[in-house]
Scaffold this motif. Sequence first.
Motif, PDB file in Angstrom:
ATOM      1  N   UNK A 100      38.096  54.205  42.870  1.00 53.54           N
ATOM      2  CA  UNK A 100      38.566  53.022  42.156  1.00 53.54           C
ATOM      3  C   UNK A 100      37.405  52.079  41.832  1.00 53.54           C
ATOM      4  N   UNK A 101      37.164  51.917  40.541  1.00 57.66           N
ATOM      5  CA  UNK A 101      36.158  50.959  40.089  1.00 57.66           C
ATOM      6  C   UNK A 101      36.599  49.549  40.484  1.00 57.66           C
ATOM      7  N   UNK A 102      35.664  48.735  40.948  1.00 60.67           N
ATOM      8  CA  UNK A 102      36.020  47.359  41.314  1.00 60.67           C
ATOM      9  C   UNK A 102      35.040  46.357  40.701  1.00 60.67           C
ATOM     10  N   UNK A 103      34.666  46.619  39.447  1.00 63.33           N
ATOM     11  CA  UNK A 103      33.717  45.747  38.756  1.00 63.33           C
ATOM     12  C   UNK A 103      34.223  44.308  38.688  1.00 63.33           C
ATOM     13  N   UNK A 104      35.495  44.133  38.355  1.00 62.02           N
ATOM     14  CA  UNK A 104      36.044  42.773  38.269  1.00 62.02           C
ATOM     15  C   UNK A 104      36.030  42.084  39.631  1.00 62.02           C
ATOM     16  N   UNK A 105      36.368  42.834  40.665  1.00 59.19           N
ATOM     17  CA  UNK A 105      36.340  42.255  42.010  1.00 59.19           C
ATOM     18  C   UNK A 105      34.921  41.890  42.426  1.00 59.19           C
ATOM     19  N   UNK A 106      33.948  42.721  42.051  1.00 60.05           N
ATOM     20  CA  UNK A 106      32.554  42.423  42.392  1.00 60.05           C
ATOM     21  C   UNK A 106      32.071  41.179  41.651  1.00 60.05           C
ATOM     22  N   UNK A 107      32.488  41.014  40.400  1.00 59.91           N
ATOM     23  CA  UNK A 107      32.146  39.793  39.660  1.00 59.91           C
ATOM     24  C   UNK A 107      32.740  38.567  40.346  1.00 59.91           C
ATOM     25  N   UNK A 108      33.946  38.721  40.853  1.00 58.32           N
ATOM     26  CA  UNK A 108      34.593  37.616  41.562  1.00 58.32           C
ATOM     27  C   UNK A 108      33.836  37.287  42.847  1.00 58.32           C
ATOM     28  N   UNK A 109      33.402  38.309  43.565  1.00 58.07           N
ATOM     29  CA  UNK A 109      32.616  38.075  44.784  1.00 58.07           C
ATOM     30  C   UNK A 109      31.284  37.402  44.465  1.00 58.07           C
ATOM     31  N   UNK A 110      30.662  37.827  43.358  1.00 59.94           N
ATOM     32  CA  UNK A 110      29.386  37.226  42.962  1.00 59.94           C
ATOM     33  C   UNK A 110      29.574  35.748  42.619  1.00 59.94           C
TER      34      UNK A 110
END
Length: 448
Positions: free
Chosen positions: A399-409
């Motif tokens: 599962x890609x979590x690019x959006x979640x990683x942007x949120x964490x950043x």
Amino acid sequence: MESFSVLQFLKDKTILVTGATGFLAKIFVEKILRIQPNLKKLYLLIRARDDKSAKQRMFREVIEKDLFRVLRDTWGDSLDSFILEKVAAVPGDISYEDLGIKDSNLKEEMCRQIDLVVNVAAITKFDERYDALLDTNTMGAFHVLSFAKNCTKMQMLVHLSSAYACGEKSGLIPENSFTMGEMLKWPRQLDIMAEKKLVEQKLNQLQTTGAAEDEVTSIMKDLGMERARWYGWPNTYVTIDSPLIAYGKGKIDCLPVNSQTIFDLIPADMVVNSMIMAMVANANNPSSQMIYHVGSSLRNPIQFFQIHEFVFHYFTKNPYIDKYGNPVIVGKFKVLDSPAKFHKYMAVRSVLPLKVLKLVNLVLCRRFDDICNEFNRRLKLVMVLVNLYKPYMFFQGIFDDTNSEKLRRAMRESGVELDSFNFDPKSIDWEDYFLNVHIPGLLRYVVK
């Protein structure tokens, strides 16, 4: 997001939470009440006959749980009055229009006051009746959306769903939405009204033939599994807990599984933290329709052979004590890397011996009925678990979590207190989590 914006965002907010007695909803409610006691109101939608029953369920199944011990220590004898001031138990059901709220005055009040709706209500059983699943998981989501649109101060709707709704995909699975009617098995199209009509016809047919309730339930469950497979879904929802518990109790000792299969696991508190941060991040963008995968398979993958080692280690050092007070001695799982190998193994190991035992039992005037019944029960349990979990034991998706990683950043850059709202899967030590958190928690709060 400024460092104080999370608490500032929640201050004076009115939030509707559906599925309020469920696992994730309780964690969300506790966290909100603990970090921001100055919110305006929490409306908790609870299946109940009336206000009194809803309030009783709220206290019995939510507030009085051990999860709320920190709040209980903080507020002491004042906790109940704080809860009654800030939390309203609303009798209702998302499977009905207007969420089944019968009190028109209450409904109007909610529509005037609600800022946020958090929909966590869902049936999470693998094999629930198809009519119940359609009413709650499909039409229920539609009813929640319709209700939210009638709330004049509405800022955001947060909806939770299992990422495994992707079906049996492989490779990197993006954080994308489906278009209306889109199905996993192209070119099949999903028509919800047609599915409801199919269910109604089947129920009418069963009623006409005078089918017993148990028979109706069995047929409707089978219909649900059949329709799920037709459209490309293996099952509705999955957790790894049932096989772990069955293994610890000595009920199963083999599984059809690829030992390299990656399981996408994430602690529930991280899910709740991500929900809160997603609300804050999207607060000023009302047209946003963001999808966040909150998982671990991309950034901190854990494979079956690792879980196997952790679970074996735990139950070897801390054996489960059965109802007779005896420790259950476990061995390592026998891993069978294909369904065909599993069925062959079970035929030799269990099915054939059971047939012989039944024959001996008949010859000896049913002297071994209890043993036969227990053997048969264990065999059925193994086969049920295997049939339900088989698609996930060989799952090849990440599962890609690019959006979640942007949120964490964005959290890190804005100075949000990471310890309080952490949902970074890379911070999980899987060995420590399984040995000191997950398995002990299952045994304390789940295993009966």
